[in-house]
Design an enzyme around this catalytic site. Structure first.
Site, PDB file in Angstrom:
ATOM      1  N   HIS A   1       0.633  -1.329   0.028  1.00 50.81           N
ATOM      2  CA  HIS A   1      -0.086   0.011  -0.021  1.00 50.81           C
ATOM      3  C   HIS A   1       0.888   1.146   0.002  1.00 50.81           C
ATOM      4  CE1 HIS A   1      -3.472  -2.330   0.658  1.00 50.81           C
ATOM      5  NE2 HIS A   1      -3.176  -2.848   1.847  1.00 50.81           N
TER       6      HIS A   1
ATOM      7  N   ASP B   1       4.134  -8.181   1.007  1.00 52.77           N
ATOM      8  CA  ASP B   1       4.536  -9.055   1.827  1.00 52.77           C
ATOM      9  C   ASP B   1       3.521 -10.276   2.293  1.00 52.77           C
ATOM     10  OD1 ASP B   1       2.674  -7.171   3.293  1.00 52.77           O
ATOM     11  OD2 ASP B   1       3.844  -6.607   4.639  1.00 52.77           O
TER      12      ASP B   1
END
Length: 492
Positions: free
Chosen positions: A83, A245
């Site tokens: 993000h 991730d």
């Protein structure tokens, strides 16, 4: 052994960079290093970081490896924090510190985006309803509050995109990380220019500023001579597309449909993998793509191990000491309950909320407060698993507990207690770096990441069984009652 081919998997998180070297054929771990990140501003609601610190940490990690091992690296790939917004001008200069996933200053912009395009339309178009964490809301914030940067923005990147760009010069991303921006449709594998336009106006002037989305088995390119020299690597090293991730961790676990993950890091996540896309107009479940061509329905909470770290500071102990206190808590009736919204919350969408403790008495002990902190974090994530079920996601298989918090005996035992069944704690707790290494091996051998994941010994770990005589469902019920009473939501 001196000429064995190796791959490097990189995990660039909020707090540090970690690198694992693994043998291409067997996946056997050869070496691992880490280096902390600096240059951060973390004063909620602001959370920003200089991208240069990621590169400094990456070079520090490779400097810790032996010359022999570095010379045998054939490929590498980067899995990074999702993000975050990195803005670069035409000269390659970063225009401002990166806004990170846990920066909630863009909550008003997220609400405005949903008001202008209904939650149902957002969920249908990009699999998710944007919150303050989503990149599109952060971009809207920058254009509103720092409009002088608008014309100077030449390239928009996520954190892993920026590191890949530093490695290769290629402005690229992957569908997994792109699916957390708010301007990518993971079901159709295409940019959603109509959604982008809600943040920037005319999207035609902005599409060229976005990275090209690579397939899971497509290399970003070869490392540049400058990057190779900085890391001490051969100039023949291939760089994978990289990913987010959580996508990297799913790949590193060899996750299969039905299996689920609770990840305890700075943030907390609960997710699974699926062969079909997820669309949840409630906004609780983000319908992300994964790093292997499928999908990764996910629920994210803003508050995880930082909560127990903070409570540990209050009680004058470290994280290990807090775990010891929690495990020594008495089993009396009606212990205190903690709702851990210390920095606001992402799921449920309560960016302005604060934490809450209920059930305090004059005889409340330090041990009970320590237990309440661990349980509060975990209950929020088990609510996330319930949200996945409500969205039609199968999470009835193995439950994996990963992340830094999974090293804590208290978190492990309480997760099994609240689950009411065994949980698996992987032998290798750096699952994000493992997933990046899988991706690197795929591009080095011209195979699909799923093929490599199937061949490497992934997902093995310790089985933690719930203790007998403790009703975890009662703890979760009390937590849910307090949360619903104190933070009523439309869906309750």
């Amino acid at each position: 052994m001196a000429n064995r081919a190796l791959v490097a998997g990189v995990d660039s998180s909020t707090q540090s960079t970690k690198v694992e070297l693994r043998e291409i054929d067997s996946g056997r771990l050869v070496d691992r290093t880490s280096a902390p990140h600096t240059h951060a501003c973390w004063e909620p609601p602001v959370s920003e970081q200089e991208p240069g610190t990621w590169w400094e940490a990456l070079t520090a990690c490779f400097a810790q490896l032996t010359d022999a091992n570095r010379s045998n690296v054939a490929a590498m790939s980067v899995a990074g924090q999702q993000h975050g917004l990195v803005l670069v001008d035409e000269d390659g200069t970063v225009l401002r510190p990166a806004k990170l996933w846990n920066d909630t200053t863009s909550a008003p912009q997220a609400r405005d985006l949903v008001a202008r395009h209904s939650a149902e339309q957002w969920a249908e178009r990009c699999g998710s309803v944007p919150l303050a964490s989503f990149t599109i809301a952060k971009l809207a914030w920058v254009l509103e509050h720092e409009p002088e940067l608008g014309d100077r923005i030449a390239q928009i990147m996520l954190p892993h995109d920026w590191i890949t760009w530093r490695l290769t010069g290629a402005h690229v991303t992957d569908r997994g990380d792109a699916s957390g921006t708010g301007w990518f449709d993971p079901a159709r594998n295409e940019l959603a220019d109509d959604l982008l336009g809600l943040a920037v106006g005319d999207p035609d002037n902005w599409l060229t500023r976005l990275p090209r989305v690579l397939a899971p088995d497509t290399a970003a390119g070869a490392i540049t001579p400058d990057a190779a020299a900085a890391l001490g690597l051969p100039e023949s090293v291939l760089v994978g597309p990289g990913t987010g991730d959580n996508m990297g961790a799913a790949l590193g676990l060899g996750l299969k449909p039905g299996d689920a993950v609770i990840s305890l890091g700075t943030s907390g996540t609960a997710y699974s993998v699926s062969r079909t896309p997820t669309s949840d107009p409630s906004g609780a479940v983000a319908g992300f793509a994964d790093a292997a061509g499928g999908f990764l329905p996910l629920v994210c909470t803003l508050n995880a191990t930082r909560v127990t770290d903070t409570v540990a500071q209050w009680l004058g102990v470290d994280a290990a000491g807090l775990a010891e206190l929690a495990l020594a808590a008495p089993s009396g009736p009606n212990p205190p309950i903690l709702v851990p919204y210390f920095d606001g919350e992402r799921t449920p969408d309560l960016p302005d909320a604060t934490g809450l403790v209920a059930g305090l008495r004059n005889d409340t002990t330090r041990e009970e407060l320590a237990l309440a902190a661990h349980d509060g974090v975990l209950c929020g994530l088990f609510d996330g698993l319930d949200a996945l079920r409500a969205a039609g996601v199968d999470v009835g298989g193995t439950l994996h507990l990963i992340g830094g918090g999974a090293r804590s005996k208290a978190y492990r035992l309480r997760a099994a207690t609240l689950h009411g069944e065994s949980v698996t704690v992987p032998d290798d707790d750096e699952t994000v770096a493992v997933g990046a290494a899988v991706q690197a091996a795929a591009v080095a051998t011209n195979r699909h990441p799923a093929e490599v994941a199937a061949e490497w010994p992934l997902g093995r770990g310790e089985q933690v069984e719930p203790p007998s005589g403790i009703a975890g469902d009662e703890v979760r019920a009390r937590y849910a009652e307090l949360r619903q009473r104190s933070f009523p939501l439309q869906s309750d």
